[in-house]
Design a protein around this motif. Structure first.
Motif, PDB file in Angstrom:
ATOM      1  N   GLU A 164       0.839  -1.200   0.000  1.00 42.67           N
ATOM      2  CA  GLU A 164       0.000   0.000   0.000  1.00 42.67           C
ATOM      3  C   GLU A 164       0.879   1.257   0.000  1.00 42.67           C
ATOM      4  OE1 GLU A 164      -2.436   0.567   3.486  1.00 42.67           O
ATOM      5  OE2 GLU A 164      -3.628   2.119   2.507  1.00 42.67           O
ATOM      6  N   ARG A 165       1.908   1.237   0.878  1.00 42.28           N
ATOM      7  CA  ARG A 165       2.821   2.390   0.929  1.00 42.28           C
ATOM      8  C   ARG A 165       3.499   2.623  -0.410  1.00 42.28           C
ATOM      9  NH1 ARG A 165       4.421   0.355   5.864  1.00 42.28           N
ATOM     10  NH2 ARG A 165       6.280  -0.585   4.962  1.00 42.28           N
ATOM     11  N   ARG A 166       3.807   1.549  -1.092  1.00 41.56           N
ATOM     12  CA  ARG A 166       4.499   1.664  -2.383  1.00 41.56           C
ATOM     13  C   ARG A 166       3.571   2.107  -3.507  1.00 41.56           C
ATOM     14  NH1 ARG A 166       9.532  -0.501  -3.013  1.00 41.56           N
ATOM     15  NH2 ARG A 166      10.430  -1.522  -1.201  1.00 41.56           N
ATOM     16  N   GLY A 167       2.275   2.099  -3.269  1.00 45.12           N
ATOM     17  CA  GLY A 167       1.382   2.641  -4.282  1.00 45.12           C
ATOM     18  C   GLY A 167       0.370   1.664  -4.860  1.00 45.12           C
ATOM     19  N   ALA A 168       0.255   0.470  -4.290  1.00 49.19           N
ATOM     20  CA  ALA A 168      -0.786  -0.445  -4.783  1.00 49.19           C
ATOM     21  C   ALA A 168      -2.165   0.153  -4.474  1.00 49.19           C
ATOM     22  CB  ALA A 168      -0.651  -1.815  -4.121  1.00 49.19           C
ATOM     23  N   GLY A 169      -3.102  -0.005  -5.397  1.00 45.33           N
ATOM     24  CA  GLY A 169      -4.432   0.576  -5.216  1.00 45.33           C
ATOM     25  C   GLY A 169      -5.452  -0.428  -4.736  1.00 45.33           C
ATOM     26  N   GLU A 170      -5.072  -1.690  -4.699  1.00 47.13           N
ATOM     27  CA  GLU A 170      -6.005  -2.746  -4.306  1.00 47.13           C
ATOM     28  C   GLU A 170      -5.204  -4.014  -4.025  1.00 47.13           C
ATOM     29  OE1 GLU A 170     -10.281  -3.410  -5.859  1.00 47.13           O
ATOM     30  OE2 GLU A 170      -8.997  -4.418  -7.317  1.00 47.13           O
ATOM     31  N   ILE A 171      -5.774  -4.892  -3.195  1.00 49.83           N
ATOM     32  CA  ILE A 171      -5.112  -6.171  -2.928  1.00 49.83           C
ATOM     33  C   ILE A 171      -6.079  -7.311  -3.232  1.00 49.83           C
ATOM     34  CG2 ILE A 171      -4.106  -7.664  -1.135  1.00 49.83           C
ATOM     35  CD1 ILE A 171      -3.139  -5.119   0.283  1.00 49.83           C
ATOM     36  N   VAL A 172      -5.626  -8.244  -4.047  1.00 46.17           N
ATOM     37  CA  VAL A 172      -6.374  -9.495  -4.204  1.00 46.17           C
ATOM     38  C   VAL A 172      -5.666 -10.507  -3.311  1.00 46.17           C
ATOM     39  CG1 VAL A 172      -7.085 -11.351  -5.738  1.00 46.17           C
ATOM     40  CG2 VAL A 172      -7.159  -8.998  -6.550  1.00 46.17           C
ATOM     41  N   LEU A 173      -6.382 -10.891  -2.263  1.00 46.05           N
ATOM     42  CA  LEU A 173      -5.778 -11.696  -1.206  1.00 46.05           C
ATOM     43  C   LEU A 173      -6.255 -13.138  -1.324  1.00 46.05           C
ATOM     44  CD1 LEU A 173      -4.250 -11.906   1.487  1.00 46.05           C
ATOM     45  CD2 LEU A 173      -6.361 -11.196   2.623  1.00 46.05           C
ATOM     46  N   ASN A 174      -5.333 -14.015  -1.691  1.00 44.50           N
ATOM     47  CA  ASN A 174      -5.697 -15.410  -1.907  1.00 44.50           C
ATOM     48  C   ASN A 174      -5.139 -16.287  -0.788  1.00 44.50           C
ATOM     49  OD1 ASN A 174      -6.770 -17.627  -3.541  1.00 44.50           O
ATOM     50  ND2 ASN A 174      -4.628 -18.156  -3.900  1.00 44.50           N
ATOM     51  N   SER A 175      -6.022 -17.050  -0.169  1.00 42.50           N
ATOM     52  CA  SER A 175      -5.565 -18.000   0.842  1.00 42.50           C
ATOM     53  C   SER A 175      -5.204 -19.314   0.178  1.00 42.50           C
ATOM     54  CB  SER A 175      -6.674 -18.242   1.871  1.00 42.50           C
ATOM     55  OG  SER A 175      -6.394 -19.446   2.572  1.00 42.50           O
ATOM     56  N   ILE A 176      -3.936 -19.680   0.294  1.00 45.47           N
ATOM     57  CA  ILE A 176      -3.458 -20.932  -0.299  1.00 45.47           C
ATOM     58  C   ILE A 176      -4.107 -22.136   0.404  1.00 45.47           C
ATOM     59  CG2 ILE A 176      -1.378 -22.394  -0.304  1.00 45.47           C
ATOM     60  CD1 ILE A 176      -1.603 -20.501  -2.714  1.00 45.47           C
ATOM     61  N   ASP A 177      -4.369 -21.976   1.697  1.00 45.16           N
ATOM     62  CA  ASP A 177      -4.969 -23.093   2.438  1.00 45.16           C
ATOM     63  C   ASP A 177      -6.418 -23.347   2.008  1.00 45.16           C
ATOM     64  OD1 ASP A 177      -2.599 -23.239   4.032  1.00 45.16           O
ATOM     65  OD2 ASP A 177      -3.338 -21.499   5.132  1.00 45.16           O
ATOM     66  N   ALA A 178      -7.121 -22.260   1.692  1.00 40.26           N
ATOM     67  CA  ALA A 178      -8.536 -22.415   1.329  1.00 40.26           C
ATOM     68  C   ALA A 178      -8.730 -22.655  -0.163  1.00 40.26           C
ATOM     69  CB  ALA A 178      -9.310 -21.157   1.752  1.00 40.26           C
ATOM     70  N   ASP A 179      -7.750 -22.217  -0.956  1.00 34.40           N
ATOM     71  CA  ASP A 179      -7.894 -22.265  -2.408  1.00 34.40           C
ATOM     72  C   ASP A 179      -8.179 -23.682  -2.895  1.00 34.40           C
ATOM     73  OD1 ASP A 179      -7.914 -21.053  -4.926  1.00 34.40           O
ATOM     74  OD2 ASP A 179      -5.820 -21.592  -5.294  1.00 34.40           O
ATOM     75  N   GLY A 180      -9.234 -23.798  -3.680  1.00 37.31           N
ATOM     76  CA  GLY A 180      -9.565 -25.091  -4.269  1.00 37.31           C
ATOM     77  C   GLY A 180     -10.398 -25.998  -3.376  1.00 37.31           C
ATOM     78  N   THR A 181     -10.580 -25.628  -2.111  1.00 33.17           N
ATOM     79  CA  THR A 181     -11.328 -26.498  -1.191  1.00 33.17           C
ATOM     80  C   THR A 181     -12.838 -26.356  -1.347  1.00 33.17           C
ATOM     81  OG1 THR A 181     -11.446 -24.826   0.563  1.00 33.17           O
ATOM     82  CG2 THR A 181      -9.513 -26.275   0.567  1.00 33.17           C
ATOM     83  N   GLN A 182     -13.271 -25.171  -1.767  1.00 34.03           N
ATOM     84  CA  GLN A 182     -14.708 -24.832  -1.817  1.00 34.03           C
ATOM     85  C   GLN A 182     -15.371 -24.917  -0.437  1.00 34.03           C
ATOM     86  OE1 GLN A 182     -17.012 -25.472  -5.227  1.00 34.03           O
ATOM     87  NE2 GLN A 182     -15.374 -26.372  -6.430  1.00 34.03           N
ATOM     88  N   ASP A 183     -14.560 -24.791   0.613  1.00 33.81           N
ATOM     89  CA  ASP A 183     -15.090 -24.844   1.980  1.00 33.81           C
ATOM     90  C   ASP A 183     -15.274 -23.471   2.611  1.00 33.81           C
ATOM     91  OD1 ASP A 183     -15.254 -27.575   2.068  1.00 33.81           O
ATOM     92  OD2 ASP A 183     -13.247 -27.850   2.934  1.00 33.81           O
ATOM     93  N   GLY A 184     -15.031 -22.421   1.845  1.00 30.59           N
ATOM     94  CA  GLY A 184     -15.186 -21.073   2.383  1.00 30.59           C
ATOM     95  C   GLY A 184     -13.867 -20.333   2.416  1.00 30.59           C
ATOM     96  N   TYR A 185     -13.988 -18.999   2.426  1.00 31.07           N
ATOM     97  CA  TYR A 185     -12.799 -18.135   2.440  1.00 31.07           C
ATOM     98  C   TYR A 185     -12.122 -18.218   3.809  1.00 31.07           C
ATOM     99  CZ  TYR A 185     -14.885 -15.925  -1.708  1.00 31.07           C
ATOM    100  OH  TYR A 185     -15.413 -15.684  -2.946  1.00 31.07           O
ATOM    101  N   GLU A 186     -10.878 -17.776   3.848  1.00 31.02           N
ATOM    102  CA  GLU A 186     -10.133 -17.695   5.105  1.00 31.02           C
ATOM    103  C   GLU A 186     -10.502 -16.358   5.773  1.00 31.02           C
ATOM    104  OE1 GLU A 186      -7.853 -20.043   6.206  1.00 31.02           O
ATOM    105  OE2 GLU A 186      -6.963 -18.906   7.851  1.00 31.02           O
ATOM    106  N   ILE A 187     -11.489 -16.422   6.651  1.00 29.13           N
ATOM    107  CA  ILE A 187     -12.053 -15.184   7.223  1.00 29.13           C
ATOM    108  C   ILE A 187     -11.047 -14.398   8.080  1.00 29.13           C
ATOM    109  CG2 ILE A 187     -13.941 -14.208   8.630  1.00 29.13           C
ATOM    110  CD1 ILE A 187     -14.891 -15.430   5.977  1.00 29.13           C
ATOM    111  N   PRO A 188     -10.338 -15.041   9.027  1.00 33.42           N
ATOM    112  CA  PRO A 188      -9.449 -14.244   9.884  1.00 33.42           C
ATOM    113  C   PRO A 188      -8.368 -13.504   9.091  1.00 33.42           C
ATOM    114  CG  PRO A 188      -9.695 -16.480  10.743  1.00 33.42           C
ATOM    115  CD  PRO A 188     -10.322 -16.469   9.385  1.00 33.42           C
ATOM    116  N   LEU A 189      -7.809 -14.165   8.084  1.00 32.06           N
ATOM    117  CA  LEU A 189      -6.795 -13.538   7.235  1.00 32.06           C
ATOM    118  C   LEU A 189      -7.380 -12.319   6.518  1.00 32.06           C
ATOM    119  CD1 LEU A 189      -4.090 -13.570   5.536  1.00 32.06           C
ATOM    120  CD2 LEU A 189      -5.276 -15.078   3.940  1.00 32.06           C
ATOM    121  N   THR A 190      -8.541 -12.520   5.897  1.00 28.09           N
ATOM    122  CA  THR A 190      -9.148 -11.449   5.106  1.00 28.09           C
ATOM    123  C   THR A 190      -9.477 -10.251   5.992  1.00 28.09           C
ATOM    124  OG1 THR A 190     -10.161 -13.209   3.810  1.00 28.09           O
ATOM    125  CG2 THR A 190     -10.927 -10.980   3.384  1.00 28.09           C
ATOM    126  N   ARG A 191     -10.048 -10.542   7.142  1.00 25.61           N
ATOM    127  CA  ARG A 191     -10.449  -9.467   8.042  1.00 25.61           C
ATOM    128  C   ARG A 191      -9.225  -8.677   8.549  1.00 25.61           C
ATOM    129  NH1 ARG A 191     -15.217  -9.198  12.057  1.00 25.61           N
ATOM    130  NH2 ARG A 191     -14.619  -7.358  13.222  1.00 25.61           N
TER     131      ARG A 191
END
Lengths: 259, 207
Positions: A164-191
Motif C-alpha cells: 500500500e505504501r508503495r502505491g498499490a491501489g487494491e489487494i487481491v488476497l488469496n488464501s493458499i490453504d482455502a484455495d480449491g477447497t470450496q469450503d469457504g474463504y479464510e475469514i481471519p486472514l481477510t479481516r
C-alpha cells in the motif's frame, strides 16, 4: 452506497480458460472471451484474467484474448500473470485492461509497484498476494509465491502494508490453504488485512457456495469477493449469488441491464 | 456525426474508444486541436493527476480547444478526471484548471475509515427526466475509481449525486457541457446507454 463487488477469475493458458486444484494439474474448461461475455451478461461486476501460460513466446495469444475481451465487455477487468516490468504493464493496459496485478514479481522486485503506480496511477496497480497460515510469522500468515509452491520470508500483513505504501491501489488476497477447497474463504486472514489497509481488498480462495461470499463480505470485511469454480461449472449463476447477498443485507448491484 | 476524443496522455483511452466503436459511432482520437474542433461532439476522458493533465492540455493548446468547443454550443462530455478539470481548481497538486464551471475538486477525507480511492460500483441519483439518463432507472450503479470529487459552487450545476461517507456530486451540467465522475464506458449496459444518450443529446432542447 458503495456496493460489494462480485469478481470472477479466469485462469488462461494458451488462450483457453483452465482450472486447477491447488495448482496441481489443469483442465481446459472453455473459451475465456465467451465465458467473460456470458458473465458480463449475467451482471458480473469485474473480471480477472491470469495468464498462466508457461512460455513467454506464447504471450501474444494472451494479449489477443485481452483485446477481444476489451472489445465486448464493458465492466472493469484486471490482468495478471507474468508481468515483470512497466513495459509488460503497458502492453496489457493498451490492450484494454483497467488494472494490472503483480504477485511473485512484486515480492522479488517490490519497486515494480512504485514504478507501475508512478506510470499509470495507483488505481491501476493491484497486489496479488498468496498467503498461507504459518504460526512462525508475526501475523500468523506467510507470503508464498509461484502459485503457492515457494515460501518467502515475508509476513502477509507487513507485505500488504508495504505494498500500500508503495502505491498499490487494491489487494487481491488469496488464501493458499482455502484455495480449491470450496469450503469457504479464510475469514481471519481477510479481516486482518482488510482492517489494516486503506485500500480495497478482494477476497480469494475457497468459495463454494453463496453463503461463503456473504461471510467474507461481512465478517471478513472484504470489499469484493472473487469466485471461479462455483460459476465456471454452472453450480451457481452470478444472479443467484447476488440475490443471496442481497437477501443477506449486503449492498450489491442487481439492476444491470435495460429492459 | 463525428465524436472527437481528447488524447492528452491522461490514462488509458482504450475503453472509451472501444465503447464508442461498439456503439457504431465515427470517432477521431486526437491531441490536435484542429482535428478535434472538426468533430460534432467531444468526449473528454482521463485518469490520473490533475496538475500534470493541465500541463499537457496547455502545452498542446487543448485547453483553448475545449473552451472553444464548449462556447460554440456543441455537446461535450467529460469523464472522471475530465469532469474535475473543467472546474476552476483542484486540490490535487493545487492545480489551476479550465475554469469552465465554477467550483473546485476536493479529496475524500482521510482517516474516517473510508477507503480511498473510492473504487467500485455505486448508486447514482440523477436529475429527474434528464435526457442523458433516459431509459436508466433512478439509483442505477455506475463504476467509479477516484480520490477527488467535484464540488461545483452552485446546486444547479449538479447533474447527479452518489454517496460515499456522505453525499457527493458525481456529475456536472452546465449548458452543453455534461461531465460524470464515474466511467460510463465501464459501467455495463447502462453505461453504454448513457454514452448512447450523449450521442443523441440536444442541449438546447428543454426537457
Amino acid at each position: 452506497m458503495l456496493e460489494k463487488r462480485l469478481v470472477v477469475c479466469l485462469d488462461v493458458r494458451d488462450g483457453k480458460t483452465t482450472k486447477g486444484i491447488k495448482f496441481q494439474g489443469n483442465v481446459d474448461i472453455g473459451d475465456p472471451v465467451e465465458m467473460a461475455r456470458l458473465y458480463y451478461e449475467q451482471g458480473v461486476d469485474e473480471l480477472v484474467f491470469y495468464d498462466i501460460t508457461a512460455s513467454s513466446e506464447r504471450r501474444g495469444i494472451f494479449i489477443d484474448v485481452v483485446e477481444r475481451v476489451a472489445a465486448q465487455i464493458f465492466v472493469p477487468f484486471c490482468v495478471g500473470g507474468g508481468i515483470g516490468s512497466v513495459e509488460d504493464m503497458r502492453a496489457v493496459l493498451l490492450a484494454g485492461a483497467e488494472k494490472i496485478s503483480v504477485n511473485s514479481q512484486a515480492v522479488l522486485n517490490p519497486e515494480i509497484i512504485n514504478a507501475g503506480a508512478a506510470a499509470f496511477g495507483a488505481q491501476c496497480i493491484v497486489l496479488g498476494m498468496d498467503a498461507a497460515g504459518d504460526p512462525d510469522m508475526k501475523s500468523g500468515y506467510r507470503v508464498v509465491i509461484n502459485g503457492g509452491r515457494t515460501p518467502t520470508d515475508k509476513d502477509a500483513l507487513e507485505w500488504a502494508l508495504e505494498a500500500e505504501r508503495r502505491g498499490a491501489g487494491e489487494i487481491v488476497l488469496n488464501s493458499i490453504d482455502a484455495d480449491g477447497t470450496q469450503d469457504g474463504y479464510e475469514i481471519p486472514l481477510t479481516r486482518m488485512i482488510s482492517e489494516a489497509v486503506g485500500i480495497p481488498v478482494v477476497a480469494s480462495g475457497g468459495a463454494g457456495k453463496p453463503e461463503h461470499l456473504a461471510e467474507v463480505l461481512s465478517e471478513g470485511k472484504a470489499d469484493a469477493a472473487l469466485v471461479a469454480s462455483m460459476v465456471h461449472y454452472g453450480s451457481y449463476s452470478i444472479a443467484e449469488i447476488k440475490q443471496h447477498l442481497d437477501a443477506a443485507g449486503l449492498p450489491v448491484r442487481l439492476t444491470y441491464r435495460p429492459e | 456525426m463525428k465524436v472527437g476524443v481528447v488524447d492528452y496522455d491522461a490514462g488509458n483511452l482504450k475503453s472509451v474508444q472501444t465503447a464508442l466503436a461498439y456503439l457504431g459511432v465515427d470517432q477521431v482520437v486526437s491531441s490536435n486541436p484542429e482535428e478535434l474542433l472538426a468533430a460534432d461532439r467531444l468526449v473528454f476522458p482521463g485518469v490520473g493527476d490533475a496538475s500534470s493533465a493541465m500541463r499537457v492540455l496547455r502545452s498542446r493548446g487543448l485547453d483553448a480547444m475545449i473552451r472553444e468547443f464548449v462556447s460554440r454550443g456543441d455537446p461535450v462530455l467529460g469523464i472522471c478526471l475530465g469532469s474535475q478539470i473543467v472546474l476552476e481548481r483542484s486540490e490535487e497538486g493545487n492545480a489551476d484548471c479550465l475554469g469552465i464551471v465554477p467550483g473546485v475538486s476536493v479529496r475524500f477525507p482521510q482517516g474516517t475509515g473510508l477507503k480511498v480511492p473510492h473504487m467500485g460500483w455505486n448508486q447514482v441519483s440523477f436529475r429527474k427526466g434528464h435526457p442523458l439518463f433516459r431509459g436508466i432507472p433512478q439509483g442505477t450503479s455506475f463504476y467509479f475509481v477516484h480520490s477527488y470529487y467535484t464540488q461545483p459552487s452552485r446546486a444547479d450545476l449538479v447533474l447527479c449525486e452518489s454517496e460515499y461517507g456522505e453525499k457527493f456530486c458525481c456529475g456536472l451540467l452546465a449548458g452543453n457541457l455534461a461531465a460524470t465522475q464515474f466511467h460510463p464506458e465501464k459501467s455495463g449496459e447502462y453505461g453504454l446507454k448513457l454514452l448512447s444518450n450523449f450521442l443523441y443529446w440536444d442541449p438546447e432542447r428543454t426537457y
